[in-house]
Design a protein around this motif. Structure first.
Motif, PDB file in Angstrom:
ATOM      1  N   ARG A  47       0.848  -1.203   0.000  1.00 19.00           N
ATOM      2  CA  ARG A  47       0.000   0.000   0.000  1.00 19.00           C
ATOM      3  C   ARG A  47       0.879   1.245   0.000  1.00 19.00           C
ATOM      4  O   ARG A  47       1.944   1.278   0.606  1.00 19.00           O
ATOM      5  CB  ARG A  47      -0.945   0.063   1.194  1.00 19.00           C
ATOM      6  CG  ARG A  47      -0.289   0.018   2.569  1.00 19.00           C
ATOM      7  CD  ARG A  47      -0.188  -1.372   3.099  1.00 19.00           C
ATOM      8  NE  ARG A  47       0.102  -1.447   4.515  1.00 19.00           N
ATOM      9  CZ  ARG A  47       0.355  -2.612   5.140  1.00 19.00           C
ATOM     10  NH1 ARG A  47       0.344  -3.748   4.483  1.00 19.00           N
ATOM     11  NH2 ARG A  47       0.589  -2.619   6.444  1.00 19.00           N
ATOM     12  N   ASP A 170     -19.976  -6.988   2.888  1.00 13.84           N
ATOM     13  CA  ASP A 170     -20.013  -5.573   2.520  1.00 13.84           C
ATOM     14  C   ASP A 170     -20.529  -4.771   3.708  1.00 13.84           C
ATOM     15  O   ASP A 170     -21.126  -5.313   4.638  1.00 13.84           O
ATOM     16  CB  ASP A 170     -20.928  -5.370   1.309  1.00 13.84           C
ATOM     17  CG  ASP A 170     -20.806  -3.971   0.720  1.00 13.84           C
ATOM     18  OD1 ASP A 170     -19.775  -3.318   0.963  1.00 13.84           O
ATOM     19  OD2 ASP A 170     -21.739  -3.549   0.035  1.00 13.84           O
ATOM     20  N   SER A 200      -6.358  -1.081   0.721  1.00 18.77           N
ATOM     21  CA  SER A 200      -6.999  -1.539  -0.517  1.00 18.77           C
ATOM     22  C   SER A 200      -8.473  -1.837  -0.297  1.00 18.77           C
ATOM     23  O   SER A 200      -9.318  -1.506  -1.146  1.00 18.77           O
ATOM     24  CB  SER A 200      -6.283  -2.781  -1.063  1.00 18.77           C
ATOM     25  OG  SER A 200      -4.974  -2.468  -1.464  1.00 18.77           O
ATOM     26  N   MET A 201      -8.786  -2.446   0.832  1.00 19.50           N
ATOM     27  CA  MET A 201     -10.171  -2.759   1.148  1.00 19.50           C
ATOM     28  C   MET A 201     -10.993  -1.477   1.289  1.00 19.50           C
ATOM     29  O   MET A 201     -12.113  -1.371   0.785  1.00 19.50           O
ATOM     30  CB  MET A 201     -10.253  -3.567   2.438  1.00 19.50           C
ATOM     31  CG  MET A 201     -11.645  -4.063   2.786  1.00 19.50           C
ATOM     32  SD  MET A 201     -11.711  -4.755   4.449  1.00 19.50           S
ATOM     33  CE  MET A 201     -11.803  -3.241   5.417  1.00 19.50           C
ATOM     34  N   THR A 202     -10.437  -0.477   1.962  1.00 22.79           N
ATOM     35  CA  THR A 202     -11.136   0.786   2.157  1.00 22.79           C
ATOM     36  C   THR A 202     -11.365   1.489   0.825  1.00 22.79           C
ATOM     37  O   THR A 202     -12.466   1.976   0.537  1.00 22.79           O
ATOM     38  CB  THR A 202     -10.330   1.710   3.092  1.00 22.79           C
ATOM     39  OG1 THR A 202     -10.138   1.057   4.349  1.00 22.79           O
ATOM     40  CG2 THR A 202     -11.044   3.030   3.311  1.00 22.79           C
ATOM     41  N   ARG A 203     -10.338   1.548  -0.005  1.00 18.55           N
ATOM     42  CA  ARG A 203     -10.464   2.232  -1.292  1.00 18.55           C
ATOM     43  C   ARG A 203     -11.509   1.542  -2.180  1.00 18.55           C
ATOM     44  O   ARG A 203     -12.296   2.197  -2.876  1.00 18.55           O
ATOM     45  CB  ARG A 203      -9.109   2.295  -2.005  1.00 18.55           C
ATOM     46  CG  ARG A 203      -9.032   3.420  -3.034  1.00 18.55           C
ATOM     47  CD  ARG A 203      -7.696   3.449  -3.743  1.00 18.55           C
ATOM     48  NE  ARG A 203      -6.567   3.542  -2.870  1.00 18.55           N
ATOM     49  CZ  ARG A 203      -6.134   4.678  -2.317  1.00 18.55           C
ATOM     50  NH1 ARG A 203      -6.780   5.800  -2.532  1.00 18.55           N
ATOM     51  NH2 ARG A 203      -5.068   4.676  -1.550  1.00 18.55           N
ATOM     52  N   HIS A 204     -11.506   0.202  -2.151  1.00 17.74           N
ATOM     53  CA  HIS A 204     -12.482  -0.544  -2.940  1.00 17.74           C
ATOM     54  C   HIS A 204     -13.896  -0.247  -2.462  1.00 17.74           C
ATOM     55  O   HIS A 204     -14.804  -0.041  -3.281  1.00 17.74           O
ATOM     56  CB  HIS A 204     -12.194  -2.043  -2.837  1.00 17.74           C
ATOM     57  CG  HIS A 204     -13.202  -2.905  -3.531  1.00 17.74           C
ATOM     58  ND1 HIS A 204     -13.281  -3.013  -4.895  1.00 17.74           N
ATOM     59  CD2 HIS A 204     -14.208  -3.692  -3.032  1.00 17.74           C
ATOM     60  CE1 HIS A 204     -14.262  -3.818  -5.224  1.00 17.74           C
ATOM     61  NE2 HIS A 204     -14.849  -4.243  -4.112  1.00 17.74           N
ATOM     62  N   TRP A 205     -14.092  -0.200  -1.139  1.00 14.33           N
ATOM     63  CA  TRP A 205     -15.428   0.080  -0.589  1.00 14.33           C
ATOM     64  C   TRP A 205     -15.906   1.467  -1.012  1.00 14.33           C
ATOM     65  O   TRP A 205     -17.061   1.637  -1.426  1.00 14.33           O
ATOM     66  CB  TRP A 205     -15.404  -0.034   0.940  1.00 14.33           C
ATOM     67  CG  TRP A 205     -16.745   0.191   1.565  1.00 14.33           C
ATOM     68  CD1 TRP A 205     -17.733  -0.733   1.771  1.00 14.33           C
ATOM     69  CD2 TRP A 205     -17.261   1.441   2.051  1.00 14.33           C
ATOM     70  NE1 TRP A 205     -18.829  -0.145   2.356  1.00 14.33           N
ATOM     71  CE2 TRP A 205     -18.571   1.190   2.537  1.00 14.33           C
ATOM     72  CE3 TRP A 205     -16.749   2.733   2.130  1.00 14.33           C
ATOM     73  CZ2 TRP A 205     -19.367   2.186   3.094  1.00 14.33           C
ATOM     74  CZ3 TRP A 205     -17.541   3.742   2.673  1.00 14.33           C
ATOM     75  CH2 TRP A 205     -18.838   3.465   3.153  1.00 14.33           C
ATOM     76  N   GLU A 207     -15.084   3.190  -3.623  1.00 11.36           N
ATOM     77  CA  GLU A 207     -15.381   3.197  -5.057  1.00 11.36           C
ATOM     78  C   GLU A 207     -16.703   2.489  -5.349  1.00 11.36           C
ATOM     79  O   GLU A 207     -17.548   3.012  -6.097  1.00 11.36           O
ATOM     80  CB  GLU A 207     -14.235   2.523  -5.825  1.00 11.36           C
ATOM     81  CG  GLU A 207     -14.441   2.495  -7.323  1.00 11.36           C
ATOM     82  CD  GLU A 207     -13.282   1.841  -8.060  1.00 11.36           C
ATOM     83  OE1 GLU A 207     -13.409   1.619  -9.279  1.00 11.36           O
ATOM     84  OE2 GLU A 207     -12.250   1.546  -7.415  1.00 11.36           O
ATOM     85  N   VAL A 208     -16.889   1.306  -4.769  1.00  7.70           N
ATOM     86  CA  VAL A 208     -18.100   0.526  -5.020  1.00  7.70           C
ATOM     87  C   VAL A 208     -19.345   1.275  -4.559  1.00  7.70           C
ATOM     88  O   VAL A 208     -20.409   1.208  -5.192  1.00  7.70           O
ATOM     89  CB  VAL A 208     -17.999  -0.845  -4.330  1.00  7.70           C
ATOM     90  CG1 VAL A 208     -19.351  -1.552  -4.292  1.00  7.70           C
ATOM     91  CG2 VAL A 208     -16.971  -1.721  -5.038  1.00  7.70           C
TER      92      VAL A 208
END
Length: 241
Positions: A47, A170, A200-205, A207-208
């Motif tokens: 990261r 989620d 990475s998990m935070t950024r993906h959440w 965005e989704v």
């Protein structure tokens, strides 16, 4: 009304569609056997720490961590090549080598500094060609930002993140939060006492769930106990901003 009529926050106008090309033709191999074993046991957990700077800053520090496997094994003494998307082309920011904790830094000064705006950053590990993305935000004079907590503020629950970590569930978001941030006309800085291994998990959440892209500030500690320690961490980050 004034806030809703303000200019839109900087977008990823310098987003590069394709990843940059690493310098070596083939993976160079790891510096230590322990890192090689960790990479075989589990995938990369690299990261970057999103850059937040003002255009008047004399230096800009690009930082991050290289790690492998669910145990977040530090990748020490490893090289990382760093790039920034400028004018929709990748600009090399140079190389760094990680310390014993897997952390790296590169300091940019003079003409090497990044121009104002919100843009992609990219890291490549020559050892195995693994890669990671993060962001840089350089503010112009007069820019202002919104800083928001994540868990229990824009998420539907303070503790739901544990279900994501353990079971991959989620997390719901607060009704209208993404739209309100997008309409604010400001860059959003996401601040959380989650450990940065969850970047990475935070950024993906985000965005989704439709939240505007923006720099994230996590704690370096794997876990920060709620209460005084969390308050101290967030207060210190706000002072830095």
């Amino acid at each position: 009304i004034a806030e809703l009529a303000a200019p839109r926050p900087p977008s990823l106008g310098d987003h590069c569609a394709s990843p940059p090309t690493p310098s070596g033709a083939t993976p160079s191999g790891f510096a230590h056997t322990s890192t090689s074993i960790a990479a075989r046991v589990g995938g990369p957990r690299h990261r970057g720490i999103d850059l937040i700077a003002a255009e008047t800053d004399q230096t800009q520090t690009i930082a991050g961590k290289l790690a492998y496997s669910a145990a977040d094994k530090d990748a020490r003494d490893e090289r990382v090549e760093l790039f920034a998307c400028v004018g929709r082309d990748w600009k090399s920011l140079g190389q760094a080598r990680t310390d014993r904790g897997g952390r790296f830094t590169v300091t940019l000064s003079g003409d090497r500094r990044l121009p104002p705006g919100l843009r992609d950053l990219y890291g490549i590990v020559p050892a195995d060609r693994s890669a990671f993305t993060f962001l840089a935000y350089v503010a112009k004079a007069g820019d202002s930002v919104i800083v928001t907590d994540i868990d229990g503020t824009i998420t539907a629950s303070e503790t739901a993140v544990f279900n994501t970590v353990l079971f991959g569930d989620d997390i719901g978001h607060r009704l209208g939060a993404p739209q309100a941030f997008a309409a604010s006309g400001r860059v959003i800085v996401y601040l959380s006492s989650r450990g940065d291994q969850l970047t990475s998990m935070t950024r993906h959440w985000l965005e989704v769930h439709g939240f505007p892209p923006g720099p994230i500030r996590h704690a370096q500690a794997a876990a920060t106990k709620p209460g005084p320690k969390t308050i101290a961490f967030k207060a210190d980050e706000l002072r830095k901003l």
